[in-house]
Design a protein around this motif. Structure first.
Motif, mmCIF file in Angstrom:
data_model
loop_
_atom_site.group_PDB
_atom_site.id
_atom_site.type_symbol
_atom_site.label_atom_id
_atom_site.label_comp_id
_atom_site.label_asym_id
_atom_site.label_seq_id
_atom_site.Cartn_x
_atom_site.Cartn_y
_atom_site.Cartn_z
ATOM 1 N N VAL A 97 1.058 -1.149 0.148
ATOM 2 C CA VAL A 97 -0.022 0.011 -0.071
ATOM 3 C C VAL A 97 0.813 0.991 -0.037
ATOM 4 N N PHE A 98 2.182 1.044 -0.245
ATOM 5 C CA PHE A 98 3.047 2.035 -0.238
ATOM 6 C C PHE A 98 2.642 3.273 -1.294
ATOM 7 N N TRP A 99 2.072 2.838 -2.349
ATOM 8 C CA TRP A 99 1.559 3.962 -3.483
ATOM 9 C C TRP A 99 0.511 4.700 -2.781
ATOM 10 N N VAL A 100 -0.205 4.357 -1.694
ATOM 11 C CA VAL A 100 -1.287 5.313 -1.333
ATOM 12 C C VAL A 100 -0.758 5.909 -0.096
ATOM 13 N N TRP A 101 -0.283 4.939 0.670
ATOM 14 C CA TRP A 101 0.114 5.564 2.294
ATOM 15 C C TRP A 101 1.496 5.331 2.162
#
Length: 155
Positions: A97-101
């Motif tokens: 989820v690095f691309w969001v958070w």
């Protein structure tokens, strides 16, 4: 409730109830996690408070836990949700989820380093606490310490 890799309960997204603070905990399948991330972000869950992981049971599933907060201006009581993504021990892979958070970077890397939960397409997934040469995953319940490790004298 202890989930095993072949449990039918593991196959469905569902609510696991509320914790002692009244925060709802949701169980999400690894295959659905990528879509759920987008939905949660669109609905305003713009802050990842923490990400952690644990071994559910000896020989059972591994869980990646995300605590998300919905922060709106002028709101004294932010909305929170806890997401548990259960992955099979044999191939613990979930979407990152690095691309969001962005704050999930080191937290997901620690889950990989300690439990072997691999976040697919993570830009820098590597060990950060253990040496690169370390074998296996130290926080799994079936982990056996290697013979060459000695506790050093603290004096």
């Amino acid at each position: 409730m202890v989930f095993k890799e072949n449990d039918s309960d593991f196959k469905n997204d569902s609510s696991l109830g509320f914790d002692y603070q009244g925060i709802e905990t949701l169980q999400i399948k690894p295959d659905d996690w990528h879509s759920i991330v987008v939905i949660l972000y669109v609905y305003g869950y713009n802050y990842l408070r923490s990400q952690s992981a644990y071994d559910v049971a000896l020989g059972g599933l591994l869980a990646s836990v995300y605590h998300l907060t919905r922060i709106e201006y002028g709101v004294d009581q932010p909305e929170e949700v806890c997401i548990k993504v259960f992955a099979p021990r044999s191939n613990p892979r979930i979407s990152f989820v690095f691309w969001v958070w962005k704050s999930s970077d080191f937290q997901e890397r620690e889950s990989y380093d300690m439990l072997g939960i691999s976040n697919e397409n993570h830009p820098r997934l590597k060990r950060i606490l253990m040496p690169e040469s370390w074998i296996r995953w130290p926080l799994r319940k079936d982990y056996i310490s290697p013979n060459f490790y000695k506790i050093q004298d603290a004096h």
